[in-house]
Design a protein around this motif. Structure first.
Motif, PDB file in Angstrom:
ATOM      1  N   LYS A 259     -19.560 -41.287  59.560  1.00  0.00           N
ATOM      2  CA  LYS A 259     -18.183 -41.780  59.577  1.00  0.00           C
ATOM      3  C   LYS A 259     -17.216 -40.738  59.024  1.00  0.00           C
ATOM      4  O   LYS A 259     -16.047 -40.696  59.423  1.00  0.00           O
ATOM      5  N   GLU A 260     -17.702 -39.894  58.111  1.00  0.00           N
ATOM      6  CA  GLU A 260     -16.854 -38.850  57.546  1.00  0.00           C
ATOM      7  C   GLU A 260     -16.459 -37.805  58.587  1.00  0.00           C
ATOM      8  O   GLU A 260     -15.485 -37.075  58.415  1.00  0.00           O
ATOM      9  N   GLN A 279     -11.472 -51.852  57.345  1.00  0.00           N
ATOM     10  CA  GLN A 279     -11.356 -50.680  56.476  1.00  0.00           C
ATOM     11  C   GLN A 279     -12.118 -50.926  55.170  1.00  0.00           C
ATOM     12  O   GLN A 279     -12.853 -50.063  54.688  1.00  0.00           O
ATOM     13  N   LYS A 280     -11.946 -52.122  54.637  1.00  0.00           N
ATOM     14  CA  LYS A 280     -12.574 -52.488  53.371  1.00  0.00           C
ATOM     15  C   LYS A 280     -14.089 -52.580  53.507  1.00  0.00           C
ATOM     16  O   LYS A 280     -14.835 -52.047  52.683  1.00  0.00           O
ATOM     17  N   LEU A 282     -16.068 -51.239  55.799  1.00  0.00           N
ATOM     18  CA  LEU A 282     -16.721 -50.004  56.230  1.00  0.00           C
ATOM     19  C   LEU A 282     -16.444 -48.823  55.315  1.00  0.00           C
ATOM     20  O   LEU A 282     -17.061 -47.772  55.460  1.00  0.00           O
ATOM     21  N   GLY A 283     -15.513 -49.001  54.385  1.00  0.00           N
ATOM     22  CA  GLY A 283     -15.178 -47.908  53.492  1.00  0.00           C
ATOM     23  C   GLY A 283     -14.526 -46.741  54.214  1.00  0.00           C
ATOM     24  O   GLY A 283     -14.825 -45.573  53.946  1.00  0.00           O
ATOM     25  N   LEU A 284     -13.597 -47.042  55.122  1.00  0.00           N
ATOM     26  CA  LEU A 284     -12.947 -46.005  55.920  1.00  0.00           C
ATOM     27  C   LEU A 284     -11.725 -45.445  55.202  1.00  0.00           C
ATOM     28  O   LEU A 284     -11.071 -46.134  54.420  1.00  0.00           O
ATOM     29  N   ASP A 285     -11.426 -44.205  55.496  1.00  0.00           N
ATOM     30  CA  ASP A 285     -10.244 -43.546  54.942  1.00  0.00           C
ATOM     31  C   ASP A 285      -9.004 -44.110  55.636  1.00  0.00           C
ATOM     32  O   ASP A 285      -8.839 -43.937  56.849  1.00  0.00           O
TER      33      ASP A 285
END
Length: 342
Positions: A259-260, A279-280, A282-285
């Protein structure tokens, strides 16, 4: 959607782009699929500038532009028709079905409220996200970020020449002073979803031309992107807003991409809580999600949404970058696709 397999153009009339890609790639699973062109019309507001045009008329504008920009010779086209489109030109029954959870027999906004409650996402969280979506869209227009994907629409007038509709109109209709004072829609007590932090009803059309890499080489077509992979996910119908959080991990595993290493994420903003929740989970930027705004600020024509976010990725990504588009749908499903800019 328009596909080129060998020497034959295949038109598939469908709602999301993702289903069509799945069907197509099953037939040509050994061939790489590329995107030859990706366009959309500007989106009109409810009863706005495009309301006099039918869905098929809007679809034709997008299809014609997609074929022209792909540079496909006329003689290669065997089938041609409307692509993903939507808006208030649809009959009432379709609009009803498009906005209703048929399993629980209520508006999908109630599902959004359920997700907000489960994940402790407040009204303020959603309002702040929505305001940011509007500001991002305005900034994107200032930076001409939509120029390459937009196709102007000539709107016939009762008298005189057609008026050229060339820019989304929804993002300019916001009043930030009233934003936090709007009433909640689906739950009057302790509700969080308002007309401001949810997407609106709009008119518009989008079209993409997909073909095998071999076909592109033979026809001397220069693709703008390639399909890296796609995946579907599903959850309980009432949890449909978080279905992308099921589909996206499958996509990342399937493609072997971290994902990064995804440069941009387009997650359809049916409601602000959809983007905030995924977003929360999946921990996405957040700085990589819907960087030019989304359906909340730009508009959400029913049936166009999946194609629109893929269209935008095709133009927003830089050469060599990968992007992911993901959209949830009524019934608890979600589809995700990864593309790489060429």
């Amino acid at each position: 959607m328009i596909f080129l397999k060998g020497n034959r153009i295949i038109n598939i009339k469908m709602k999301p782009i993702f289903t069509a890609m799945a069907a197509f790639s099953t037939k040509v699973s050994l061939n790489e699929v590329v995107i030859a062109s990706a366009v959309r019309t500007p989106m009109g507001s409810f009863r706005g500038s495009l309301s006099s045009l039918s869905a098929s008329e809007l679809g034709a504008v997008a299809v014609n532009a997609a074929i022209e920009r792909a540079g496909i010779p006329k003689e290669e086209i065997k089938e041609r028709g409307e692509t993903s489109y939507g808006g208030m030109q649809l009959v009432d029954g379709i609009v009803f079905d498009g906005l209703t959870d048929v399993y629980n027999k209520f508006h999908m906004g109630n599902c959004a409220e359920n997700t907000a409650k489960k994940l402790q996402i407040t009204r303020q969280d959603q309002d702040e996200y929505a305001v940011n979506s509007y500001k991002r869209s305005a900034a994107a227009y200032e930076a001409k970020a939509f120029v390459d994907e937009l196709v102007p629409v000539p709107v016939p007038q009762k008298r005189g020449a057609p008026v050229i509709f060339a820019e989304d109109e929804e993002y300019k209709r916001v009043n930030f002073e009233k934003f936090t004072k709007l009433s909640t829609v689906f739950q009057k007590e302790n509700g969080t979803v308002t007309a401001g932090n949810a997407s609106t009803l709009n008119d518009g059309a989008a079209a993409l031309v997909l073909m095998t890499a071999d076909a592109a080489k033979r026809l001397n077509v220069k693709p703008i992107a390639r399909i890296v992979g796609f995946a579907d996910g599903e959850c309980d119908p009432i949890d449909f807003p978080i279905a992308p959080a099921v589909a996206i991990p499958k996509l990342l595993e399937k493609t072997g991409v971290r994902k990064e290493d995804v440069a941009l994420w387009e997650i359809n903003e049916a409601f602000s809580v959809v983007a905030v929740a995924n977003q929360k989970l999946l921990g996405l930027d957040p700085s990589k999600i819907n960087v030019h705004g989304g359906a909340v600020s730009l508009g959400h024509p029913i049936g166009m949404s999946g194609a629109r976010i893929v269209v935008h990725l095709c133009h927003a990504l830089k050469k060599g970058e990968k992007g992911v588009a993901s959209i949830c749908n009524g019934g608890g499903g979600a589809s995700s696709v990864m593309i790489e800019k060429m």
